[in-house]
Each structure stands twice: as structure tokens, then as C-alpha cells.
Motif scaffolding. Structure first.
Motif, PDB file in Angstrom:
ATOM      1  N   GLN A  32       0.603  -0.696  -0.037  1.00  8.13           N
ATOM      2  CA  GLN A  32       0.583  -0.827  -0.072  1.00  8.13           C
ATOM      3  C   GLN A  32       0.676   1.256   0.035  1.00  8.13           C
ATOM      4  O   GLN A  32       0.784   2.036  -0.758  1.00  8.13           O
ATOM      5  CB  GLN A  32      -0.927  -0.018   1.548  1.00  8.13           C
ATOM      6  N   ASN A  33       1.501   1.408   0.607  1.00  9.35           N
ATOM      7  CA  ASN A  33       3.067   2.489   1.163  1.00  9.35           C
ATOM      8  C   ASN A  33       4.471   2.125   1.294  1.00  9.35           C
ATOM      9  O   ASN A  33       4.923   1.279   1.380  1.00  9.35           O
ATOM     10  CB  ASN A  33       2.067   3.348   2.626  1.00  9.35           C
ATOM     11  N   PHE A  34       4.429   2.716  -0.158  1.00 11.54           N
ATOM     12  CA  PHE A  34       6.374   2.213  -0.323  1.00 11.54           C
ATOM     13  C   PHE A  34       7.203   3.216   0.428  1.00 11.54           C
ATOM     14  O   PHE A  34       6.875   4.571  -0.159  1.00 11.54           O
ATOM     15  CB  PHE A  34       6.752   2.997  -2.037  1.00 11.54           C
ATOM     16  N   VAL A  35       7.030   3.294   1.266  1.00 15.96           N
ATOM     17  CA  VAL A  35       8.351   3.669   2.568  1.00 15.96           C
ATOM     18  C   VAL A  35      10.004   3.760   2.288  1.00 15.96           C
ATOM     19  O   VAL A  35      10.049   2.900   3.232  1.00 15.96           O
ATOM     20  CB  VAL A  35       7.896   4.133   3.876  1.00 15.96           C
ATOM     21  N   LEU A  36      10.419   4.804   2.214  1.00 20.84           N
ATOM     22  CA  LEU A  36      11.408   4.755   1.710  1.00 20.84           C
ATOM     23  C   LEU A  36      12.562   5.674   3.155  1.00 20.84           C
ATOM     24  O   LEU A  36      12.302   6.732   3.629  1.00 20.84           O
ATOM     25  CB  LEU A  36      12.548   5.666   0.921  1.00 20.84           C
ATOM     26  N   TYR A  37      14.103   5.123   3.100  1.00 24.02           N
ATOM     27  CA  TYR A  37      14.738   6.448   4.055  1.00 24.02           C
ATOM     28  C   TYR A  37      16.358   6.246   3.959  1.00 24.02           C
ATOM     29  O   TYR A  37      16.839   5.340   3.160  1.00 24.02           O
ATOM     30  CB  TYR A  37      14.283   5.763   5.586  1.00 24.02           C
ATOM     31  N   LEU A  38      16.984   7.660   3.630  1.00 24.51           N
ATOM     32  CA  LEU A  38      17.836   7.933   3.514  1.00 24.51           C
ATOM     33  C   LEU A  38      18.548   8.144   4.999  1.00 24.51           C
ATOM     34  O   LEU A  38      18.436   9.432   5.356  1.00 24.51           O
ATOM     35  CB  LEU A  38      18.239   8.843   3.064  1.00 24.51           C
ATOM     36  N   THR A  39      19.574   7.417   5.266  1.00 23.06           N
ATOM     37  CA  THR A  39      20.372   7.807   6.944  1.00 23.06           C
ATOM     38  C   THR A  39      21.305   9.288   6.346  1.00 23.06           C
ATOM     39  O   THR A  39      22.143   9.534   7.582  1.00 23.06           O
ATOM     40  CB  THR A  39      21.554   6.929   7.807  1.00 23.06           C
ATOM     41  N   ARG A  40      22.256   9.225   5.071  1.00 20.82           N
ATOM     42  CA  ARG A  40      22.749  10.708   5.097  1.00 20.82           C
ATOM     43  C   ARG A  40      22.519  10.895   3.738  1.00 20.82           C
ATOM     44  O   ARG A  40      22.099  10.647   2.590  1.00 20.82           O
ATOM     45  CB  ARG A  40      24.674   9.753   4.707  1.00 20.82           C
ATOM     46  N   HIS A  41      22.102  12.752   3.989  1.00 20.67           N
ATOM     47  CA  HIS A  41      21.163  12.744   2.959  1.00 20.67           C
ATOM     48  C   HIS A  41      22.230  13.917   2.118  1.00 20.67           C
ATOM     49  O   HIS A  41      23.063  14.737   2.889  1.00 20.67           O
ATOM     50  CB  HIS A  41      19.834  13.880   3.548  1.00 20.67           C
ATOM     51  N   SER A  42      22.654  13.086   1.040  1.00 24.88           N
ATOM     52  CA  SER A  42      23.301  14.428  -0.180  1.00 24.88           C
ATOM     53  C   SER A  42      23.761  13.606  -1.126  1.00 24.88           C
ATOM     54  O   SER A  42      22.653  13.235  -1.758  1.00 24.88           O
ATOM     55  CB  SER A  42      25.050  12.734   0.728  1.00 24.88           C
ATOM     56  N   PRO A  43      24.328  14.706  -1.772  1.00 23.40           N
ATOM     57  CA  PRO A  43      24.136  15.294  -3.420  1.00 23.40           C
ATOM     58  C   PRO A  43      24.849  13.621  -3.999  1.00 23.40           C
ATOM     59  O   PRO A  43      23.480  13.650  -4.984  1.00 23.40           O
ATOM     60  CB  PRO A  43      24.927  16.223  -4.139  1.00 23.40           C
ATOM     61  N   GLU A  44      25.073  12.791  -3.478  1.00 23.21           N
ATOM     62  CA  GLU A  44      24.953  11.801  -4.277  1.00 23.21           C
ATOM     63  C   GLU A  44      24.193  10.837  -4.233  1.00 23.21           C
ATOM     64  O   GLU A  44      24.080   9.928  -5.154  1.00 23.21           O
ATOM     65  CB  GLU A  44      26.577  10.989  -4.692  1.00 23.21           C
ATOM     66  N   ARG A  45      23.056  10.968  -3.136  1.00 20.58           N
ATOM     67  CA  ARG A  45      22.069  10.104  -2.630  1.00 20.58           C
ATOM     68  C   ARG A  45      20.888  10.042  -3.131  1.00 20.58           C
ATOM     69  O   ARG A  45      20.273   9.427  -3.415  1.00 20.58           O
ATOM     70  CB  ARG A  45      22.895   9.325  -1.122  1.00 20.58           C
ATOM     71  N   PHE A  46      20.478  11.428  -3.136  1.00 23.73           N
ATOM     72  CA  PHE A  46      19.072  11.834  -3.202  1.00 23.73           C
ATOM     73  C   PHE A  46      20.103  12.585  -4.493  1.00 23.73           C
ATOM     74  O   PHE A  46      19.839  14.159  -4.852  1.00 23.73           O
ATOM     75  CB  PHE A  46      18.395  12.858  -1.750  1.00 23.73           C
ATOM     76  N   ILE A  47      19.848  12.445  -6.065  1.00 20.82           N
ATOM     77  CA  ILE A  47      19.777  12.940  -6.931  1.00 20.82           C
ATOM     78  C   ILE A  47      18.568  13.718  -7.791  1.00 20.82           C
ATOM     79  O   ILE A  47      17.988  12.792  -7.481  1.00 20.82           O
ATOM     80  CB  ILE A  47      20.930  12.207  -7.725  1.00 20.82           C
ATOM     81  N   ASP A  48      19.275  13.848  -9.447  1.00 20.65           N
ATOM     82  CA  ASP A  48      17.839  14.416  -9.870  1.00 20.65           C
ATOM     83  C   ASP A  48      17.194  13.297 -10.863  1.00 20.65           C
ATOM     84  O   ASP A  48      16.118  13.296 -10.924  1.00 20.65           O
ATOM     85  CB  ASP A  48      18.372  15.622 -10.931  1.00 20.65           C
ATOM     86  N   ALA A  49      18.685  12.392 -10.996  1.00 19.82           N
ATOM     87  CA  ALA A  49      18.055  11.376 -11.774  1.00 19.82           C
ATOM     88  C   ALA A  49      18.573   9.863 -11.303  1.00 19.82           C
ATOM     89  O   ALA A  49      20.061   9.930 -12.271  1.00 19.82           O
ATOM     90  CB  ALA A  49      17.659  11.623 -13.904  1.00 19.82           C
ATOM     91  N   VAL A  50      18.588   8.894 -11.101  1.00 19.59           N
ATOM     92  CA  VAL A  50      19.183   8.137 -11.458  1.00 19.59           C
ATOM     93  C   VAL A  50      19.665   7.779 -12.917  1.00 19.59           C
ATOM     94  O   VAL A  50      18.470   7.395 -13.889  1.00 19.59           O
ATOM     95  CB  VAL A  50      17.972   6.607 -10.622  1.00 19.59           C
ATOM     96  N   ASP A  51      20.827   6.700 -12.831  1.00 14.30           N
ATOM     97  CA  ASP A  51      21.180   6.119 -14.346  1.00 14.30           C
ATOM     98  C   ASP A  51      20.836   4.709 -14.476  1.00 14.30           C
ATOM     99  O   ASP A  51      20.151   4.280 -15.391  1.00 14.30           O
ATOM    100  CB  ASP A  51      22.479   5.907 -14.217  1.00 14.30           C
TER     101      ASP A  51
END
Length: 604
Positions: free
Chosen positions: A449-468
Motif C-alpha cells: 500500500q505504502n512505499f516508504v524509503l529512508y536515507l540515513t545520510r542525505h547527500s547530493p550523491e544519494r538523493f539525486i536528480d535522476a538515477v542512471d
């Protein structure tokens, strides 16, 4: 009747170059003794087939015995990435087929049912479906809707460790079963090691599965045959021994980097031992039989790692915020290596959602009771309280495909501002680095029902514009798309160490819903590799209360296991050692108190 043989005789049945399946799940009931004996005989050139490669795959790769790998996921669980898996894939040493979990289950079923293929729900949004040759798209002859068809996946020989067999060759499997039933159905031959062989009529353990003798090729009695992984109720996983193994692998890689050759024998270098000594066997057996009722608050408090009275930390804020996502109607599944998710489930169950259902060990333990987080004791505590013991394949069919799971909180290596994740390959310093794989994420991103993600270290390398490369994303996003597919409408959310986000279904872009205390909007923008939407007004995330902190530190996660996801990789093993030392102290005290109680009883 299945043949009763020795371990050597069992291993000699396995020829070179076959399609080999591996039973067990994660660090539970892996057929380690049988694997070591097969490799000692020099068998090679296998097609290794398993949902999760893990420790068995590392052993086969160490022996240069794999020609092709068919898998969904491979890591060393809480210890991190699997080094030989990464080396093999990064250097193109073996052929690979990377499957989605549901497609693999259905392909094994096709072999079981003697069919050329089996249908499955297409994981819309995953790029894995563009590269994989394991499936073809078709249409339902009744409704016209698109379907995936997984080609049959045959297994020549399945290696399995189980608790008991009887003298006729019937086999009893207790606890979580992974993909065992699917593999068993697809296997031409099934080779089993067991802890005990008993007389017929004795196999009646609660919640166990009995495999009839007609489906068993041969059985060998090999006590501690899964060690250093677990075989409940006989012994728990020896995390201390696995830590030594991982440390030896790190030393090997460091020596290789610096051109140093070790003079140690290979078995000593890897740290994979056969049977532990008597004190260690007694310790692991006590762990295996421990139940939550024995872990009194007073006992746990004497060994906890968390300090009371200190200010909240980001791991605690994220756990509390995640826990507020669930209620008494929630059915929460625990994915691979997700301590923070498990802490949030247990905290909710301890506070506002006591009727929340937790499904642990990748679908193996259904509806477990509350228990304190632990490495050594987690599986025994869940084994003791689970209302049902299943396999991950069964849970997929009964819960996942029917859309019954409300939450499975998952961390990823990368996610982009459009909600697409990458857990396969990333570029770093000019090199391609191999990650564990998506496991079942490609499926559950849509099915739950719900797709819930988490990032323990929010950075430009991990939270990006578009994944390859997108391993998983919610392709069925709007309420209309989801109800049309027979699934519950739900949300896509992301919590990081900077803020809470939700995917806008129309613009298909994350919106920042709240920002954590002490974090500025400018910092959040600077630490994100793409543009995101912003809620107006933008509130601050509520900080954990004193009550929340007390529960997390004293009852939910007294050893601080959640923090393993927040420390740098170079510090992880040292933290694991601190946790294991604290747990060992608790267990020694429990062993002593039990021995004193037995002594007092004997003198009455």
C-alpha cells in the motif's frame, strides 16, 4: 525411501557444472558444512541459483566454483556488502541473471508444475525489466491486461539444511523457510543435512513443514551443519564468528591492495570453522532457547548501550517519525538489513499500535510479539513468538500479491527526486561499484500500500536528480491506477536525516513536507542533487518526547543496533563488536541465573 549417507557420500553426489540451488534464508539454516565439503572435493563450474547469495555465494566464489549466478540480492546482512560478489561482478568474472523475487518464485513454480512459464505481476517502473531475459510480456486471454511470464527455472541439485529427518528420509523444516518450498519443487535431486535423525512418527514440531521422503534424494546427519549460521531451536547464529570472517575478508582485500600475500591456510584466512568448542556451543544453544519473557527490564538495563538523559539523536527522531506512519490495522514487513525500520515497527507496537502485525525475516515469521532489538537473539525471540512460520515465497503469494502489506520501510543506495531508486550499480570516483541488488523491491514498490524509503545520510550523491538505472519505483502511482490493478491506494514517502518528503502523484516529484529541527531549507537544497517541491507552510518535524527516548533506549533498542546504519562503513565492525560484547554479557548473566535455578531445584 531416501538414502541415509555420510557427509562425504552426500557431497560426492554433486557433479561438476550443474544448476545448483541453495536452501535457507539470510543467516539461518544455510547448508554450510555440505557446501564446504563439496568445495573441498574440488567441484566447480556451477550455475548458482538463490534469491539471496550471501555467505554461501561468497564461499563458492572464494573457490572459483561459479560459472553463472542467478540471483535477486546478495549481501552479508548487517555486516554490509559481500566483497567477493562485488569483485566478481565488477570484474565481469561470471555470467549473471538478475531476477525480481516474484518472477523467480513463479519460475521455480513453473518447473515444479512442469510448465514452460508462469505469470506474474509486472513490476512497473523498474529498469530491471528492460534488461532481464528471464521474462516476456504477454496479455491475459481473458481480460487483456498485461502480464509477465517467467520462464521455468530448473534446479539439478538443491542443498538444504534442516532440523530433523526420520530414518525413512522424511525431513522436518522448522522456522523461516526462505524460498525452500519453491526450490524443492523445482529440484531434480534434494540433498539434506540435518541435526538429528529420529525414528518414524517423531516429526511433529509445531509450525514445521514435513517434506515427504519421496522428494528427498539422500540425508546425512551433520550436527552443527549450518554453523556459523543458525538452526533453531538447536543454536543461534554466531555473529562473533561471522565478524571474524568479515574482518579476515577485509584483511585479505587490504593485503591484495598493497601486494601482500598471506601465508595462512585458506580456511584459517576465511574464518569459516566447522564446529565451535563446547563453551561456545552451550552459549549458542542457550541463545536459541531464549524467549522474550526471560529478558526482564532489570536484566536488559544492566547491559544496555544507550545512555539515558542525553539529547535525542537523528536516528531516534527518524525512528519516532516512521513509527507514526502505522496504526493497529497496519501489516508491516521487515526487509533485508533494515534495523531502523524494525525499531520503528516495534516502537509503534509498544506505544500507539499494539495490534500492528509485524512480518519478520523476509516473510518467514508472521505476527511476531514485541521484543527488544538484538543481533544474537532476534531470530530466537521471533521464532518463539511467531504465530505462523512460512517462506518468503508463501508470504509473497498470500500477502504481497494480494496487496495486504501496508508498509515495508526500505533504505536504498540512491533515490532521485522522482521516487526512482537504484540498488544495483553506482558510479564513484570514475568506477562502477556493484550494490546488493533490489531483492524484492521491484515488486513491493507497487504491491504494498505504502512505499516508504529512508536515507540515513542525505547527500547530493544519494538523493539525486535522476538515477542512471532504476531498480525499483512505484509505476502504479495514482489511486485509479492502483485500484484498477486490485491494489490499495497509498503514498510514496521518504524520510532522511534532513526532512520528510512525499511524492506528488501528478507532478511525480518529491515534496518536502517537514524539515527536522536544526536543519535549514538552504542546507536541504544544497544536499539534494535535484529540485524538489516544498510544502507551504513548511513545518518543523516534531522532536522525540522523553517517553519516546526512554522506550527506544531501554526497551526497544537497548543495544543501539539502529545506529549501525548511521556510522561510516569503517566504524561498523567496531560497533558490531560493542553490541556483541554487551549481548554476551547479558547472556552470561542469564546462563548463570538459569544454572543457579537448576541447582536450587536439584537440592530441594
Amino acid at each position: 525411501m531416501a538414502e541415509i549417507v555420510t557427509l562425504d557420500e552426500l557431497a560426492k553426489i554433486v557433479p561438476h557444472g550443474i544448476r545448483l540451488g541453495i536452501g535457507g534464508v539470510h543467516l539461518s539454516r544455510l547448508p554450510i558444512a555440505l557446501i564446504r565439503r563439496i568445495l573441498a572435493f574440488g567441484k566447480k563450474d556451477f550455475v548458482f541459483t538463490s534469491w539471496g547469495g550471501g555467505l554461501p555465494l561468497e564461499l563458492f566464489l572464494e573457490a572459483n566454483a561459479v560459472r553463472k549466478l542467478i540471483f535477486c540480492f546478495s549481501s552479508l546482512d548487517i555486516f554490509g556488502l559481500a566483497p567477493r560478489f562485488r569483485e566478481a561482478l565488477e570484474n565481469n568474472r561470471i555470467e549473471i541473471e538478475e531476477w525480481t523475487a516474484l518472477a523467480m518464485a513463479q519460475a521455480l513454480h513453473a518447473a515444479h508444475f512442469n510448465l514452460p512459464e508462469m505469470p506474474f505481476q509486472i513490476p512497473v517502473g523498474s529498469d530491471l525489466m528492460k534488461t532481464g531475459t528471464f521474462w516476456q510480456q504477454s496479455s491475459s486471454v481473458f481480460s487483456g491486461e498485461p502480464l509477465g511470464q517467467a520462464r521455468r527455472l530448473d534446479i539439478d541439485v538443491l542443498l538444504l539444511h534442516a532440523q530433523r529427518a526420520d530414518s525413512a528420509g522424511n525431513v522436518e523444516i522448522q522456522g523461516a523457510r526462505g524460498f525452500d518450498l519453491s526450490l524443492l519443487g523445482a529440484a531434480e535431486k534434494v540433498l539434506v543435512t540435518v541435526e538429528e535423525i529420529v525414528d518414524p512418527g517423531i516429526l511433529e514440531a509445531p509450525r514445521a513443514f514435513i517434506l515427504p521422503k519421496q522428494f528427498v534424494t539422500a540425508v546425512a546427519r551433520v550436527p552443527w551443519g549450518a554453523y556459523p549460521t543458525s538452526c533453531l531451536p538447536y543454536y543461534s547464529t554466531d555473529y562473533q564468528q561471522l565478524l571474524r570472517y568479515v574482518e579476515s575478508e577485509q584483511s585479505r582485500r587490504s593485503s591484495k591492495t598493497h601486494g601482500v600475500t598471506s601465508s595462512q591456510p585458506e580456511q584459517q584466512k576465511t574464518g569459516v570453522r566447522g564446529v565451535p568448542d563446547a563453551p561456545r556451543r552451550a552459549f549458542l544453544s542457550t541463545c536459541a532457547s531464549t524467549r522474550t519473557s526471560a529478558l526482564t527490564p532489570a536484566l536488559v538495563s544492566r547491559h544496555k548501550s544507550s545512555s539515558s538523559g542525553s539529547p535525542w539523536t537523528i536516528d531516534e527522531l527518524m525512528a519516532v517519525r516512521l513509527s507514526r506512519e502505522y496504526d493497529n490495522s497496519s501489516i508491516c514487513s521487515v526487509g533485508s538489513v533494515s534495523p531502523l525500520a524494525m525499531v520503528s515497527y516495534l516502537l509503534a507496537k509498544k506505544t500507539h499500535a499494539p495490534e500492528l502485525t509485524i512480518i519478520a525475516l523476509n516473510g518467514g515469521f508472521i505476527d511476531i510479539d514485541f521484543h527488544p532489538m538484538s543481533l544474537t537473539l532476534a531470530e530466537p525471540l521471533e521464532f518463539g513468538s511467531a504465530k505462523v512460520c512460512w517462506g518468503g515465497d508463501e508470504t509473497y503469494h498470500w500477502y504481497y500479491q494480494q496487496g495486504r502489506i501496508t508498509h515495508e520501510v526500505i533504505t536504498v543506495a540512491q533515490v532521485d527526486v522522482h521516487g526512482r531508486t537504484n540498488n544495483a550499480w553506482i558510479k564513484s570516483k570514475g568506477k562502477l561499484l556493484r550494490l546488493p541488488g533490489q531483492g524484492g523491491m521491484a515488486d513491493v514498490s507497487n504491491l504494498h500500500q505504502n512505499f516508504v524509503l529512508y536515507l540515513t545520510r542525505h547527500s547530493p550523491e544519494r538523493f539525486i536528480d535522476a538515477v542512471d538505472f532504476c531498480t525499483a519505483s512505484r509505476g502504479l502511482l495514482t489511486d485509479e491506477e492502483r485500484t484498477g490493478a486490485g491494489l490499495q491506494p497509498g503514498k510514496v514517502r521518504l524520510i532522511s536525516d534532513l526532512g520528510m518528503f512525499e511524492l506528488d502523484p501528478e507532478q511525480k516529484r518529491f515534496r518536502l513536507l517537514s524539515i527536522h529541527p536544526g536543519v535549514s531549507l538552504d542546507k536541504t537544497k544544497a544536499q539534494t542533487g535535484g529540485d524538489f517541491l516544498i510544502a507551504e507552510p513548511l513545518p518543523q518535524t516534531e522532536a522525540p518526547s522523553e517517553g519516546d527516548l526512554r522506550l527506544i533506549r531501554e526497551e526497544v533498542d537497548p543495544f543501539g543496533i539502529r545506529q549501525l546504519e548511521f556510522v561510516p562503513g569503517r566504524d561498523r565492525l567496531a560497533m558490531i563488536q560493542r553490541i556483541l560484547t554487551a549481548e554476551a554479557g547479558l547472556m552470561r548473566e542469564l546462563q548463570a541465573s538459569q544454572a543457579n535455578a537448576e541447582l536450587a531445584k536439584s537440592t530441594i
